[in-house]
Design an enzyme around this catalytic site. Structure first.
Site, PDB file in Angstrom:
ATOM      1  N   LYS A   1       0.819  -1.212   0.000  1.00 18.27           N
ATOM      2  CA  LYS A   1       0.000   0.000   0.000  1.00 18.27           C
ATOM      3  C   LYS A   1       0.858   1.270   0.000  1.00 18.27           C
ATOM      4  CE  LYS A   1      -2.558   0.555   3.663  1.00 18.27           C
ATOM      5  NZ  LYS A   1      -2.008   1.772   4.290  1.00 18.27           N
TER       6      LYS A   1
ATOM      7  N   ARG B   1     -10.718   2.592   9.375  1.00 18.80           N
ATOM      8  CA  ARG B   1     -10.353   1.205   9.687  1.00 18.80           C
ATOM      9  C   ARG B   1     -11.487   0.445  10.346  1.00 18.80           C
ATOM     10  NH1 ARG B   1      -4.172   0.624  11.662  1.00 18.80           N
ATOM     11  NH2 ARG B   1      -3.220   1.713   9.925  1.00 18.80           N
TER      12      ARG B   1
ATOM     13  N   ARG C   1      11.163 -10.182   5.459  1.00 19.56           N
ATOM     14  CA  ARG C   1      11.682  -8.807   5.573  1.00 19.56           C
ATOM     15  C   ARG C   1      12.847  -8.720   6.554  1.00 19.56           C
ATOM     16  NH1 ARG C   1       6.322  -5.083   5.660  1.00 19.56           N
ATOM     17  NH2 ARG C   1       6.166  -5.869   7.777  1.00 19.56           N
TER      18      ARG C   1
ATOM     19  N   ARG D   1      12.543  -7.590  12.449  1.00 25.38           N
ATOM     20  CA  ARG D   1      11.726  -6.925  13.466  1.00 25.38           C
ATOM     21  C   ARG D   1      10.996  -7.966  14.295  1.00 25.38           C
ATOM     22  NH1 ARG D   1       8.114  -2.517  10.612  1.00 25.38           N
ATOM     23  NH2 ARG D   1       6.644  -3.881  11.646  1.00 25.38           N
TER      24      ARG D   1
END
Length: 230
Positions: free
Chosen positions: A18, A94, A129, A158
Protein backbone atom coordinates in the site's frame (compact mmCIF):
# COMPACT_ATOMS: atom_id res chain seq x y z
CA UNK A 1 -3.22 18.70 -17.83
CA UNK A 2 -6.28 20.01 -16.06
CA UNK A 3 -6.41 19.16 -12.37
CA UNK A 4 -9.49 17.19 -11.41
CA UNK A 5 -9.52 16.71 -7.63
CA UNK A 6 -10.10 13.00 -7.04
CA UNK A 7 -11.23 11.63 -3.67
CA UNK A 8 -9.62 8.25 -3.10
CA UNK A 9 -9.43 5.83 -0.19
CA UNK A 10 -6.93 2.97 -0.30
CA UNK A 11 -6.81 -0.08 1.93
CA UNK A 12 -4.55 -3.09 2.10
CA UNK A 13 -3.32 -5.61 4.64
CA UNK A 14 0.15 -5.34 6.21
CA UNK A 15 2.73 -5.99 3.41
CA UNK A 16 0.16 -5.53 0.62
CA UNK A 17 2.36 -2.83 -0.93
CA UNK A 18 0.00 0.00 0.00
CA UNK A 19 2.79 2.45 0.89
CA UNK A 20 4.45 1.97 -2.50
CA UNK A 21 1.18 2.43 -4.39
CA UNK A 22 0.40 5.59 -2.39
CA UNK A 23 3.77 7.02 -3.52
CA UNK A 24 3.00 6.16 -7.18
CA UNK A 25 -0.52 7.66 -7.00
CA UNK A 26 0.68 10.82 -5.23
CA UNK A 27 3.48 11.30 -7.73
CA UNK A 28 1.31 10.93 -10.86
CA UNK A 29 -1.99 12.44 -9.73
CA UNK A 30 -0.79 15.07 -7.26
CA UNK A 31 -3.29 13.99 -4.61
CA UNK A 32 -2.63 15.03 -1.03
CA UNK A 33 -1.65 11.88 0.87
CA UNK A 34 -3.37 11.67 4.26
CA UNK A 35 -2.54 8.93 6.75
CA UNK A 36 -4.32 9.13 10.11
CA UNK A 37 -1.14 8.29 12.07
CA UNK A 38 0.84 11.11 10.42
CA UNK A 39 -2.06 13.47 10.97
CA UNK A 40 -2.22 12.56 14.65
CA UNK A 41 1.52 13.18 15.12
CA UNK A 42 1.33 16.51 13.24
CA UNK A 43 -1.64 17.74 15.31
CA UNK A 44 0.12 16.81 18.57
CA UNK A 45 3.32 18.54 17.44
CA UNK A 46 1.40 21.71 16.48
CA UNK A 47 -0.34 21.80 19.86
CA UNK A 48 -3.81 22.16 18.30
CA UNK A 49 -6.93 21.61 20.40
CA UNK A 50 -7.48 18.16 18.89
CA UNK A 51 -3.76 17.43 19.29
CA UNK A 52 -3.86 18.26 23.00
CA UNK A 53 -6.90 16.03 23.53
CA UNK A 54 -5.28 13.17 21.59
CA UNK A 55 -2.05 13.52 23.59
CA UNK A 56 -3.95 13.13 26.88
CA UNK A 57 -5.33 9.75 25.76
CA UNK A 58 -1.96 8.59 24.40
CA UNK A 59 -0.13 9.52 27.60
CA UNK A 60 -2.58 7.32 29.52
CA UNK A 61 -1.82 4.51 27.05
CA UNK A 62 -5.38 4.65 25.67
CA UNK A 63 -6.58 4.68 22.07
CA UNK A 64 -7.47 8.11 20.71
CA UNK A 65 -11.29 8.15 20.33
CA UNK A 66 -12.71 8.02 16.80
CA UNK A 67 -14.40 11.40 17.05
CA UNK A 68 -11.06 13.17 17.64
CA UNK A 69 -9.35 11.48 14.67
CA UNK A 70 -12.39 12.02 12.44
CA UNK A 71 -12.33 15.75 13.25
CA UNK A 72 -8.61 15.85 12.40
CA UNK A 73 -9.35 14.17 9.06
CA UNK A 74 -12.24 16.59 8.41
CA UNK A 75 -10.10 19.65 9.15
CA UNK A 76 -7.34 18.36 6.89
CA UNK A 77 -9.76 17.71 4.02
CA UNK A 78 -11.06 21.29 4.01
CA UNK A 79 -7.56 22.80 3.64
CA UNK A 80 -6.93 24.62 0.36
CA UNK A 81 -4.25 22.22 -0.97
CA UNK A 82 -6.66 19.28 -0.59
CA UNK A 83 -9.58 21.18 -2.12
CA UNK A 84 -7.45 22.04 -5.16
CA UNK A 85 -5.60 18.76 -5.66
CA UNK A 86 -7.88 16.07 -4.21
CA UNK A 87 -7.09 13.53 -1.49
CA UNK A 88 -5.72 10.05 -0.97
CA UNK A 89 -6.86 8.71 2.40
CA UNK A 90 -4.47 5.95 3.35
CA UNK A 91 -5.69 3.04 5.50
CA UNK A 92 -8.57 5.03 6.97
CA UNK A 93 -11.36 4.42 7.94
CA UNK A 94 -10.35 1.20 9.69
CA UNK A 95 -13.62 0.48 11.43
CA UNK A 96 -17.33 0.79 10.75
CA UNK A 97 -17.66 3.52 13.39
CA UNK A 98 -14.96 5.62 11.66
CA UNK A 99 -16.60 5.06 8.25
CA UNK A 100 -20.03 6.00 9.63
CA UNK A 101 -18.61 9.17 11.21
CA UNK A 102 -17.13 10.21 7.84
CA UNK A 103 -20.47 9.47 6.14
CA UNK A 104 -22.26 11.72 8.62
CA UNK A 105 -19.86 14.53 7.67
CA UNK A 106 -20.61 13.84 3.96
CA UNK A 107 -17.01 12.75 3.40
CA UNK A 108 -17.22 10.07 0.77
CA UNK A 109 -14.67 8.86 -1.78
CA UNK A 110 -15.08 8.65 -5.55
CA UNK A 111 -13.29 5.33 -5.26
CA UNK A 112 -12.19 2.86 -2.59
CA UNK A 113 -9.15 0.88 -3.80
CA UNK A 114 -8.62 -2.45 -2.09
CA UNK A 115 -5.29 -4.19 -2.62
CA UNK A 116 -6.12 -7.86 -2.66
CA UNK A 117 -3.28 -10.22 -1.69
CA UNK A 118 -3.56 -13.82 -0.46
CA UNK A 119 -2.58 -14.56 3.14
CA UNK A 120 0.14 -16.94 1.96
CA UNK A 121 1.91 -14.17 -0.02
CA UNK A 122 1.45 -11.59 2.76
CA UNK A 123 3.02 -13.93 5.30
CA UNK A 124 5.94 -14.67 2.94
CA UNK A 125 6.50 -10.93 2.35
CA UNK A 126 6.53 -10.13 6.06
CA UNK A 127 8.55 -13.09 7.32
CA UNK A 128 11.25 -12.51 4.69
CA UNK A 129 11.68 -8.81 5.57
CA UNK A 130 14.99 -7.71 7.08
CA UNK A 131 16.25 -4.35 8.32
CA UNK A 132 19.74 -2.95 7.89
CA UNK A 133 20.33 -1.26 11.28
CA UNK A 134 23.10 0.89 9.78
CA UNK A 135 21.23 2.47 6.84
CA UNK A 136 17.62 1.83 7.87
CA UNK A 137 16.98 0.20 4.47
CA UNK A 138 14.45 -2.64 4.28
CA UNK A 139 15.41 -5.78 2.35
CA UNK A 140 13.60 -9.00 1.55
CA UNK A 141 15.51 -12.28 1.48
CA UNK A 142 13.69 -13.38 -1.67
CA UNK A 143 12.43 -10.28 -3.47
CA UNK A 144 15.15 -7.69 -2.76
CA UNK A 145 18.17 -9.40 -1.18
CA UNK A 146 21.13 -7.41 0.23
CA UNK A 147 23.85 -6.29 -2.19
CA UNK A 148 26.70 -8.14 -0.44
CA UNK A 149 27.68 -10.52 2.36
CA UNK A 150 28.73 -7.69 4.66
CA UNK A 151 25.21 -6.19 4.65
CA UNK A 152 23.62 -9.67 4.83
CA UNK A 153 25.56 -10.43 8.00
CA UNK A 154 24.19 -7.43 9.91
CA UNK A 155 20.52 -7.62 8.88
CA UNK A 156 17.96 -7.99 11.65
CA UNK A 157 14.32 -9.08 11.74
CA UNK A 158 11.73 -6.92 13.47
CA UNK A 159 10.24 -8.69 16.50
CA UNK A 160 6.70 -8.60 15.06
CA UNK A 161 7.70 -9.82 11.58
CA UNK A 162 7.01 -13.44 12.50
CA UNK A 163 4.39 -15.73 10.97
CA UNK A 164 2.43 -15.90 14.22
CA UNK A 165 2.34 -12.10 14.69
CA UNK A 166 1.45 -11.31 11.09
CA UNK A 167 -1.41 -13.84 11.12
CA UNK A 168 -2.85 -12.14 14.21
CA UNK A 169 -2.59 -8.72 12.50
CA UNK A 170 -4.34 -10.15 9.43
CA UNK A 171 -7.25 -11.51 11.50
CA UNK A 172 -7.82 -8.02 12.96
CA UNK A 173 -7.44 -6.36 9.56
CA UNK A 174 -9.97 -8.65 7.82
CA UNK A 175 -12.48 -8.41 10.65
CA UNK A 176 -12.45 -4.58 10.46
CA UNK A 177 -12.33 -4.53 6.67
CA UNK A 178 -15.53 -6.53 6.21
CA UNK A 179 -17.60 -3.97 8.09
CA UNK A 180 -15.97 -1.02 6.30
CA UNK A 181 -16.50 -2.56 2.85
CA UNK A 182 -20.25 -2.75 3.43
CA UNK A 183 -20.36 1.07 3.49
CA UNK A 184 -18.29 1.54 0.32
CA UNK A 185 -19.68 -1.35 -1.73
CA UNK A 186 -20.76 0.88 -4.60
CA UNK A 187 -17.35 2.56 -5.06
CA UNK A 188 -14.99 -0.30 -4.26
CA UNK A 189 -12.51 -1.68 -6.75
CA UNK A 190 -10.27 -4.66 -5.99
CA UNK A 191 -6.77 -4.71 -7.45
CA UNK A 192 -4.54 -7.79 -7.41
CA UNK A 193 -1.71 -6.70 -5.13
CA UNK A 194 0.30 -9.90 -5.59
CA UNK A 195 1.62 -8.70 -8.97
CA UNK A 196 4.91 -6.77 -9.33
CA UNK A 197 4.46 -3.22 -8.00
CA UNK A 198 4.69 -1.61 -11.48
CA UNK A 199 1.90 -3.85 -12.78
CA UNK A 200 -0.25 -3.11 -9.74
CA UNK A 201 0.15 0.60 -10.45
CA UNK A 202 -0.64 0.14 -14.15
CA UNK A 203 -4.05 -1.22 -13.11
CA UNK A 204 -4.66 1.52 -10.55
CA UNK A 205 -3.49 4.14 -13.05
CA UNK A 206 -5.98 2.91 -15.68
CA UNK A 207 -8.82 3.05 -13.13
CA UNK A 208 -7.91 6.55 -11.89
CA UNK A 209 -7.40 7.85 -15.41
CA UNK A 210 -10.89 6.65 -16.42
CA UNK A 211 -12.35 8.19 -13.25
CA UNK A 212 -10.67 11.53 -13.98
CA UNK A 213 -12.04 11.56 -17.54
CA UNK A 214 -15.51 10.78 -16.22
CA UNK A 215 -15.33 13.62 -13.67
CA UNK A 216 -14.04 16.04 -16.31
CA UNK A 217 -16.96 15.17 -18.56
CA UNK A 218 -19.47 15.58 -15.72
CA UNK A 219 -17.98 18.93 -14.71
CA UNK A 220 -17.99 20.31 -18.26
CA UNK A 221 -21.61 19.12 -18.76
CA UNK A 222 -22.67 20.82 -15.51
CA UNK A 223 -20.92 24.09 -16.43
CA UNK A 224 -22.58 24.04 -19.87
CA UNK A 225 -25.96 23.39 -18.21
CA UNK A 226 -25.30 26.22 -15.76
CA UNK A 227 -24.44 28.53 -18.66
CA UNK A 228 -27.68 27.61 -20.45
CA UNK A 229 -29.66 28.22 -17.26
CA UNK A 230 -28.26 31.73 -17.05
Amino acid sequence: MEVVPLKIMISGAPASGKGTQCEFIKSKYGLVHIAAGDLLRAEIASGSENGKRAKEYMEKGELVPDEIVVMMVKHRLIQMDVQENGWLLDGYPRSVSQATALEELHIRPDLFILLDVSEEILVERVVGRRLDPVTGKIYHLKYSPPENEEIAARLTQRFDDTEEKVKLRLVTYHKNLESVISIYNDVIVKVDGSLPKEEVFERIDAILSALRQKKLKTESTSSVAAGVAH
